[in-house]
Design a protein around this motif. Structure first.
Motif, short mmCIF file in Angstrom:
data_model
loop_
_atom_site.label_atom_id
_atom_site.label_comp_id
_atom_site.label_asym_id
_atom_site.label_seq_id
_atom_site.Cartn_x
_atom_site.Cartn_y
_atom_site.Cartn_z
N ASP A 130 0.83 -1.21 0.00
CA ASP A 130 0.00 0.00 0.00
C ASP A 130 0.86 1.26 0.00
N GLN A 131 2.09 1.15 0.51
CA GLN A 131 3.00 2.29 0.58
C GLN A 131 4.00 2.32 -0.58
N CYS A 132 4.34 1.17 -1.11
CA CYS A 132 5.40 1.05 -2.10
C CYS A 132 5.03 1.76 -3.41
N GLU A 133 5.96 2.59 -3.90
CA GLU A 133 5.80 3.28 -5.19
C GLU A 133 6.55 2.56 -6.30
N ALA A 134 7.27 1.51 -5.97
CA ALA A 134 8.07 0.74 -6.93
C ALA A 134 9.05 1.64 -7.68
N ASN A 135 9.72 2.53 -6.95
CA ASN A 135 10.67 3.43 -7.59
C ASN A 135 12.02 2.77 -7.83
N GLY A 136 12.27 1.62 -7.22
CA GLY A 136 13.45 0.81 -7.53
C GLY A 136 14.72 1.15 -6.80
N ILE A 137 14.67 2.02 -5.83
CA ILE A 137 15.88 2.33 -5.07
C ILE A 137 16.42 1.07 -4.41
N CYS A 138 15.54 0.28 -3.83
CA CYS A 138 15.96 -0.96 -3.17
C CYS A 138 16.59 -1.94 -4.16
N VAL A 139 16.04 -1.97 -5.37
CA VAL A 139 16.57 -2.86 -6.41
C VAL A 139 18.00 -2.43 -6.77
N ILE B 33 20.12 -1.05 -4.82
CA ILE B 33 21.01 -1.31 -3.69
C ILE B 33 21.22 -2.81 -3.50
N ALA B 34 20.17 -3.59 -3.63
CA ALA B 34 20.25 -5.04 -3.38
C ALA B 34 19.45 -5.81 -4.45
N PRO B 35 19.96 -5.85 -5.69
CA PRO B 35 19.22 -6.50 -6.77
C PRO B 35 19.04 -8.00 -6.62
N ASP B 36 19.82 -8.61 -5.74
CA ASP B 36 19.66 -10.05 -5.50
C ASP B 36 18.55 -10.33 -4.48
N VAL B 37 18.05 -9.28 -3.83
CA VAL B 37 16.99 -9.42 -2.83
C VAL B 37 15.66 -8.86 -3.33
N PHE B 38 15.73 -7.76 -4.09
CA PHE B 38 14.53 -7.08 -4.60
C PHE B 38 14.55 -7.07 -6.12
N GLU B 39 13.37 -7.14 -6.73
CA GLU B 39 13.28 -6.98 -8.18
C GLU B 39 11.95 -6.34 -8.55
#
Length: 62
Positions: free
Chosen positions: A8-17, A19-25
């Motif tokens: 509900d909060q996530c904008e899927a802007n990809g900052i996490c991807v 930083i950690a592409p093996d954890v987030f996609e």
């Protein structure tokens, strides 16, 4: 530790991807997926950074 996302909060802007592409996609529809909810010890520092950098505070470590 486990990482989770509040969709509900996530904008899927990809900052996490970035930083950690093996954890987030992001899929083709810009939906965030957690590749591995149980964070490996050697990836914890990057996941903590991703959680801290999330502009919508949508990520949580438990």
């Amino acid at each position: 530790m486990k990482v989770s996302v509040d969709f509900d909060q996530c904008e899927a802007n990809g900052i996490c991807v970035g930083i950690a592409p093996d954890v987030f996609e992001l899929d083709d529809e810009d939906q965030l997926h957690i590749v591995t909810a149980e964070v490996p010890e050697d990836r914890l520092a990057d996941v903590e950074t991703a959680v801290a950098q999330c502009p919508k505070a949508a990520l949580r470590l438990q």
